[in-house]
Design an enzyme around this catalytic site. Structure first.
Site, PDB file in Angstrom:
ATOM      1  N   ASP A  50       0.839  -1.191   0.213  1.00  0.00           N
ATOM      2  CA  ASP A  50       0.011  -0.221  -0.031  1.00  0.00           C
ATOM      3  C   ASP A  50       0.682   1.170   0.056  1.00  0.00           C
ATOM      4  OD1 ASP A  50      -2.206  -1.674   0.441  1.00  0.00           O
ATOM      5  OD2 ASP A  50      -1.807  -1.759   2.408  1.00  0.00           O
ATOM      6  N   GLU A  51       2.074   1.359  -0.493  1.00  0.00           N
ATOM      7  CA  GLU A  51       3.004   2.371  -0.688  1.00  0.00           C
ATOM      8  C   GLU A  51       2.506   3.382  -1.816  1.00  0.00           C
ATOM      9  OE1 GLU A  51       4.072  -0.686  -0.923  1.00  0.00           O
ATOM     10  OE2 GLU A  51       5.441  -1.191   0.394  1.00  0.00           O
ATOM     11  N   GLY A  52       1.555   2.882  -2.612  1.00  0.00           N
ATOM     12  CA  GLY A  52       1.351   3.709  -3.979  1.00  0.00           C
ATOM     13  C   GLY A  52       1.887   3.381  -5.081  1.00  0.00           C
ATOM     14  N   LYS A  53       2.183   2.173  -5.006  1.00  0.00           N
ATOM     15  CA  LYS A  53       2.993   1.574  -6.170  1.00  0.00           C
ATOM     16  C   LYS A  53       2.310   1.840  -7.448  1.00  0.00           C
ATOM     17  CE  LYS A  53       3.229  -2.384  -4.254  1.00  0.00           C
ATOM     18  NZ  LYS A  53       2.860  -2.194  -3.086  1.00  0.00           N
ATOM     19  N   GLY A  54       0.994   1.485  -7.390  1.00  0.00           N
ATOM     20  CA  GLY A  54      -0.124   1.613  -8.565  1.00  0.00           C
ATOM     21  C   GLY A  54       0.214   3.040  -9.037  1.00  0.00           C
ATOM     22  N   LYS A  55       0.113   4.163  -8.398  1.00  0.00           N
ATOM     23  CA  LYS A  55       0.386   5.364  -8.879  1.00  0.00           C
ATOM     24  C   LYS A  55       1.770   5.605  -9.658  1.00  0.00           C
ATOM     25  CE  LYS A  55      -0.132   7.789  -5.309  1.00  0.00           C
ATOM     26  NZ  LYS A  55      -0.470   8.640  -4.154  1.00  0.00           N
ATOM     27  N   GLY A 105      -4.101  -4.644  -4.129  1.00  0.00           N
ATOM     28  CA  GLY A 105      -5.027  -3.494  -4.547  1.00  0.00           C
ATOM     29  C   GLY A 105      -4.397  -2.419  -5.068  1.00  0.00           C
ATOM     30  N   HIS A 106      -4.422  -2.079  -6.269  1.00  0.00           N
ATOM     31  CA  HIS A 106      -3.472  -0.970  -6.825  1.00  0.00           C
ATOM     32  C   HIS A 106      -4.492  -0.148  -7.135  1.00  0.00           C
ATOM     33  CE1 HIS A 106       0.232  -3.703  -7.699  1.00  0.00           C
ATOM     34  NE2 HIS A 106      -0.031  -3.396  -6.428  1.00  0.00           N
ATOM     35  N   GLN A 111       2.184  -6.033  -3.257  1.00  0.00           N
ATOM     36  CA  GLN A 111       2.614  -6.250  -1.546  1.00  0.00           C
ATOM     37  C   GLN A 111       4.022  -5.559  -1.503  1.00  0.00           C
ATOM     38  OE1 GLN A 111       1.709  -9.421  -2.943  1.00  0.00           O
ATOM     39  NE2 GLN A 111      -0.424  -8.723  -2.580  1.00  0.00           N
TER      40      GLN A 111
HETATM   41  P1  IMP Z   1      -2.408 -12.824   2.034  1.00  0.00           P
HETATM   42  O1  IMP Z   1      -1.513 -12.337   0.796  1.00  0.00           O
HETATM   43  O2  IMP Z   1      -3.816 -12.569   1.867  1.00  0.00           O
HETATM   44  O3  IMP Z   1      -2.275 -14.324   2.519  1.00  0.00           O
HETATM   45  O4  IMP Z   1      -2.061 -12.187   3.336  1.00  0.00           O
HETATM   46  C1  IMP Z   1      -0.710 -12.140   4.163  1.00  0.00           C
HETATM   47  C2  IMP Z   1      -0.437 -10.663   4.718  1.00  0.00           C
HETATM   48  O5  IMP Z   1      -0.147 -10.070   3.469  1.00  0.00           O
HETATM   49  C3  IMP Z   1      -1.510 -10.095   5.380  1.00  0.00           C
HETATM   50  O6  IMP Z   1      -0.840  -9.344   6.297  1.00  0.00           O
HETATM   51  C4  IMP Z   1      -2.306  -9.163   4.396  1.00  0.00           C
HETATM   52  O7  IMP Z   1      -2.858  -8.122   5.002  1.00  0.00           O
HETATM   53  C5  IMP Z   1      -0.765  -8.728   3.907  1.00  0.00           C
HETATM   54  N1  IMP Z   1      -1.282  -8.294   2.403  1.00  0.00           N
HETATM   55  C6  IMP Z   1      -1.827  -9.095   1.344  1.00  0.00           C
HETATM   56  N2  IMP Z   1      -1.851  -8.455   0.092  1.00  0.00           N
HETATM   57  C7  IMP Z   1      -1.661  -7.116   0.377  1.00  0.00           C
HETATM   58  C8  IMP Z   1      -1.625  -6.001  -0.150  1.00  0.00           C
HETATM   59  O8  IMP Z   1      -1.645  -5.424  -1.496  1.00  0.00           O
HETATM   60  N3  IMP Z   1      -1.333  -4.624   0.642  1.00  0.00           N
HETATM   61  C9  IMP Z   1      -1.072  -4.640   1.962  1.00  0.00           C
HETATM   62  N4  IMP Z   1      -0.848  -5.895   2.707  1.00  0.00           N
HETATM   63  C10 IMP Z   1      -1.335  -7.188   1.850  1.00  0.00           C
END
Ligand code: IMP
Length: 434
Positions: free
Chosen positions: A13-18, A40-41, A223
């Site tokens: 969630d650092e804003g990589k999409g942007k 989620g981007h 991530q």
């Molecule tokens: P999983 O990837 O659903 O197995 O979740 C493992 C960990 O990664 C959890 O702490 C999630 O909240 C985190 N996580 C997975 N995808 C994202 C992302 O896109 N952004 C932020 N945290 C993520």
């Protein structure tokens, strides 16, 4: 050449999409190499918000080819939904490609994700419940089902039979849950396979051909480093390798093809899910940052945990991925604070700690050592150039550069495309400005 990697240096969630969207305009190809619909981007274009989970961010540029690499895990239902979402909003997917080697996510993976989390109780990881971990478990166990298998119906039926039988036994006997109807999944997935078919190819060939032709290929991490299964805060991590090294495995390119790694750093820190977080703020400043920064999960809607910028974390990320330039995002969110803090090291048992400890117990006990700087009151929305920044914001950026030892090349001070700009030459892209 060149291959350019964009990675997250924190907990996602650092804003990589942007940042990827900003660089995608000057790229010929954008490639995702790990993760799945847990990502989620978010991209804002002309006041409209777009949220992507599987499809690379380059999809908004018609000429840019977008690749979903072999290292991803694909939920065909989520993929079909994302296609519908994009088409309904007038975005073409003509230039989208999907690896025939990527693994598939099934409904039993999601059920197993859920029961595993419940079984952990207060030690839960806080996953997105998208079935990501269990899908990668099957890949490692060599029982996974790949995209290519969907197009050999007899083989697919055999593999599915084995998997559903095993998972149903697990769900029923160990977790006292209902099992899944194998025939229903088979019909649904063979149907969805037809929606996937036009996109499926050997994407490693495609990406290497683009690099051979001298095209600019952007590898988009999902991530962040602290969620990397090897280099993150294990076990509070995802099941893949978001670090730059993951590109080679997850896109099928050699390390010699990567020229530059850009590390995306949010101007403060957030994390969703559980696990240690040394600079976490459980106070009104944390609440203010959460509200101003809209720090709620794109995929799950969960409120994110918020804290000061932690450069121990960023330096760790920079080292394991060989980051050569930083992109700072969401600097605008810090406007209005009296002072801002940057964690430059930790203190543990009276000793200064410069590197992230592997032991979670130690990390839990680490006290942040802060450099406190004056804040700035001015909103940054209208700023399009470094020179226009308030002096205090410049000082904040300079502190990040000094403590990380890496130049800041890109700055984003607002959600829209137009609010991201270059401060310095971006390695691999030269000096060109939007
Ligand atoms: P999983 O990837 O659903 O197995 O979740 C493992 C960990 O990664 C959890 O702490 C999630 O909240 C985190 N996580 C997975 N995808 C994202 C992302 O896109 N952004 C932020 N945290 C993520």
């Amino acid at each position: 050449m060149p291959g350019i990697v964009v990675i997250g240096t924190q907990w996602g969630d650092e804003g990589k999409g942007k940042v990827t969207d900003y660089l995608a305009e000057r790229s010929d190809m954008v490639v995702r190499y790990q993760g799945g619909s847990n990502a989620g981007h978010t991209v804002w274009i002309a006041g409209q918000r777009f949220a992507l989970h599987l499809v690379p961010t380059g999809i908004f540029y018609r000429e840019t080819r977008c690749v979903m690499g072999n290292g991803m895990v694909i939920d065909p239902v989520a993929f079909a939904e994302e296609l519908d979402y994009l088409h309904a909003r007038g975005v073409s997917t003509e230039n989208l490609y999907l690896s025939d080697r990527a693994h598939l996510v099934f409904p039993y993976h999601q059920a197993l994700d859920e029961v595993a989390e419940q079984g952990l109780g207060t030690d839960k990881i806080g996953t997105t419940l998208r079935g990501i971990g269990p899908a990668y478990m099957d890949k490692a166990a060599r029982t996974g089902i790949r995209v290519a298998d969907l197009f050999e119906p007899r083989r697919f039926a055999n593999l599915l039979h084995r998997n559903v039988e095993e998972k149903n036994r697990l769900l029923r006997e160990l977790y006292h849950r209902e099992g899944f109807d194998e025939a229903a999944i088979r019909t649904q997935y063979l149907d969805l396979a037809e929606r996937m078919r036009p996109f499926v190819t050997d994407t490693s060939v495609l990406v290497n051909e683009a690099l051979d032709a001298g095209e600019t290929v952007l590898f988009e991490g999902a991530q962040g480093t602290m969620l990397d299964i090897d280099h993150g805060t294990y076990p509070y991590v995802t099941a893949s390798n978001p670090v730059a090294g993951g590109v080679c495995i997850g896109a099928g390119v050699g390390p010699t093809r990567i020229e530059t790694v850009i590390g995306v750093v949010k101007a403060y820190t957030t994390r969703v899910g559980d696990g240690p977080f040394p600079t976490e703020l459980n106070d009104p400043i944390g609440d203010q940052i959460r509200e101003v920064g809209h720090e709620y999960g794109t995929t799950t809607g969960r409120p994110r945990r918020v804290g000061w910028l932690d450069t121990v974390v960023v330096r760790h990320a920079a080292r394991v991925s060989g980051v050569s330039a930083l992109a700072i995002t969401l600097l605008d969110v810090l406007s209005g604070l009296d002072e801002v803090r940057v964690c430059t090291a930790y203190e543990l048992d009276g000793k200064r700690v410069e590197h992230l400890p592997a032991s979670l117990e130690q990390l839990q006990q680490c006290q942040p050592v802060y450099e406190t700087l004056p804040g700035w009151k001015e909103p940054l929305d209208e700023i399009r150039d470094y020179r226009e920044l308030p002096q205090e914001a410049k000082q904040y950026l300079q502190t990040i550069e000094r403590t990380c030892g890496i130049p800041v090349a890109i700055l984003s001070a607002g959600p829209d495309r137009t609010q991201t700009f270059q401060l310095r030459e971006v390695p691999g892209f030269g000096k060109s400005h939007r």
